[in-house]
Write a protein that holds these residues in place. Structure first.
Motif, PDB file in Angstrom:
ATOM      1  N   GLY A  26       0.823  -1.213   0.000  1.00 54.85           N
ATOM      2  CA  GLY A  26       0.000   0.000   0.000  1.00 54.85           C
ATOM      3  C   GLY A  26       0.851   1.254   0.000  1.00 54.85           C
ATOM      4  N   ARG A 139      -6.967   5.964  -0.028  1.00 57.32           N
ATOM      5  CA  ARG A 139      -6.748   4.674   0.629  1.00 57.32           C
ATOM      6  C   ARG A 139      -8.118   4.106   1.000  1.00 57.32           C
ATOM      7  N   ASP A 184      -5.190  -0.340  -2.807  1.00 56.81           N
ATOM      8  CA  ASP A 184      -4.428  -1.466  -2.273  1.00 56.81           C
ATOM      9  C   ASP A 184      -4.808  -1.517  -0.796  1.00 56.81           C
TER      10      ASP A 184
END
Length: 198
Positions: A26, A139, A184
């Motif tokens: 990530g 995110r 991710d």
């Protein structure tokens, strides 16, 4: 060891700080997204000596080496031990040191949207925002709270449109952009929890 960019560089450089405890895909996703969309020449990863807002992280050099393994295959990513070497603890001090050393560089601070949610808890956070532009990469599950955070509200009028991301490094701070990108879902918190169970 070269821990800072060349003093006279004029390149576009992303500064990517964090505990990286542990570093994961990530983090690399955030770095690669920012590099591509902002047209960065370099990204300097800056593992933190510690994080005043979190419990004590793993050994600094273990994390440093893990970040180097994660990002080491990319020719334009450099992992710096500057924060530890210089004895600095706060992002505002790290940013001040980089901008003072390389006065003509076009620095941008990089972070995932999950970090933006509590950016206002960082020491001298408004000073960071006034010193260099910020690039925030989406995110999982962080978007709505990140975009309603105290930072996002305080600096709403300085937000660039996503289509103008390539100009961020040349925009006088305060300035920021929020980049949407495929998620991710990997997180350090989950990885630490899994390691403890194992």
């Amino acid at each position: 060891m070269r821990t800072l960019p060349p003093a006279k560089t004029t390149q576009r450089i992303g500064l990517f700080g964090g505990s990286f405890d542990p570093p994961h895909s990530g983090h690399l996703h955030v770095a690669k997204t920012a590099m591509k969309r902002l047209g960065l020449d370099w990204i300097y990863w800056l593992p933190a000596s510690g994080n005043p807002l979190k419990s004590k992280p793993a050994d600094f050099y273990d994390r440093l080496h893990a970040v180097r393994e994660l990002a080491g295959g990319h020719p334009k990513m450099f992992v710096s031990d500057f924060e530890h070497w210089a004895g600095l603890r706060y992002t505002a001090d790290v940013v001040r040191a980089f901008t003072a050393h390389s006065r003509n560089a076009r620095f941008v601070w990089l972070m995932g949207a999950d970090s933006l949610r509590n950016f206002h808890d960082w020491k001298n956070w408004e000073s960071v925002a006034a010193t260099l532009p910020l690039c925030i990469v989406s995110r999982p599950d962080a978007g709505p709270r990140a975009l309603s955070s105290p930072f996002a509200r305080r600096f709403a009028k300085f937000r660039l449109a996503e289509r103008d991301a390539a100009s961020l490094a040349f925009t006088a701070p305060p300035a920021w952009v929020y980049l949407k990108a495929p998620f991710d879902a990997t997180s350090s918190t989950q990885l630490r929890a899994h390691a403890q169970k194992g």
